[in-house]
Design an enzyme around this catalytic site. Structure first.
Site: not given
Length: 276
Positions: A157, A218
């Site tokens: 990530c 998100h």
């Protein structure tokens, strides 16, 4: 209110008010009960943290910074991709029966590469350049090795760090392809702020600015009410962060090399489900 709190509030309110939901799509992440884990997101969030002004830890809720540092050292010092080397259980859901997360994170940092100056891994190359080539515009690391993606239990990530020396100040950009704002946002900010302090001190430099670039920021559907409760909390001033000034070897830092004083986060004990 700390600058980290201000940015977190601004980012989350923007995502909730103006973000795009993926409920019309099939998604990979799921909840423990098997339900799909949908998100509302914003593309291309960029946050800047001046480490000379304050340490960017959230006070709207507690960030367990010691555990975050342990994970950081597991990746950047031990260069491990086995959870048995990590003093925490945050990666257990992605590990195989032997505790491995595959050729991800620490594994990529530990791979040796050949340079004119000799064989080095990515971490040692950064340390070498900061000491010997501080004017270089090529001081960076990348965990996103396409050749090895099929052997990673989770694609990286936070995948790239770019370092830049201006005078005696070390700045850095953290690139992140995806971020769960509730569970991971401040966790990663704290980690890479500590990492910048570590590299700066090891190279005789002063830590400067950490720029955090998030491609997909998100909030998961089941996190929305939790985020709303956190945003209603009362933040407090940023605490004081110090490192042991005697340490000049990157590999000698331990979790006990860092201290945070005056940290009084708001109370928040709600259980947080994690999408996997």
């Amino acid at each position: 209110m700390s600058h980290a709190d201000q940015l977190f509030i601004r980012n989350c309110r923007d995502i909730l008010a103006n973000g795009v939901w993926d409920t019309d799509q099939e998604v990979r992440p799921h909840w423990e009960d098997g339900a799909p884990a949908h998100t509302v997101k914003k593309f291309g969030i960029v946050n800047r943290y001046d480490l000379q002004a304050e340490f960017p830890i959230l006070t709207l809720r507690r960030t367990y910074w010691k555990t975050a540092v342990k994970e950081l050292l597991w990746i950047w010092q031990k260069k491990s991709s086995n959870v048995h080397d990590l003093e925490a259980h945050i990666w257990d859901a992605w590990a195989d029966e032997d505790g491995s997360i595959g050729k991800a994170y620490g594994y990529q940092l530990g791979v040796k590469h050949q340079y004119p100056e000799g064989e080095m891994d990515q971490v040692d190359r950064v340390l070498y350049d900061l000491r010997h080539n501080p004017a270089s515009r090529r001081i960076l690391t990348s965990l996103y090795n396409f050749q090895d993606l099929h052997e990673m239990r989770l694609y990286p990530c936070a995948y790239s760090m770019t370092f830049n020396v201006s005078g005696n100040v070390l700045n850095a950009i953290l690139n992140q392809r995806s971020q769960d704002m509730l569970t991971a946002n401040n966790w990663n900010v704290v980690q890479y702020a500590v990492l910048l302090h570590m590299f700066a001190q090891s190279a005789g430099l002063v830590p400067g600015e950490l720029v955090h670039v998030i491609a997909d920021a998100h909030i998961y559907d089941r996190h929305v009410p939790l985020i709303e409760r956190i945003l209603a909390n009362t933040p407090t001033p940023a605490p004081t962060f110090t490192t042991d000034p005697a340490i000049t070897d990157f590999y000698q830092f331990t979790p006990d090399s860092f201290r945070i004083e005056g940290y009084t986060p708001a109370h928040f004990e709600d259980p947080i489900p994690v999408a996997i």
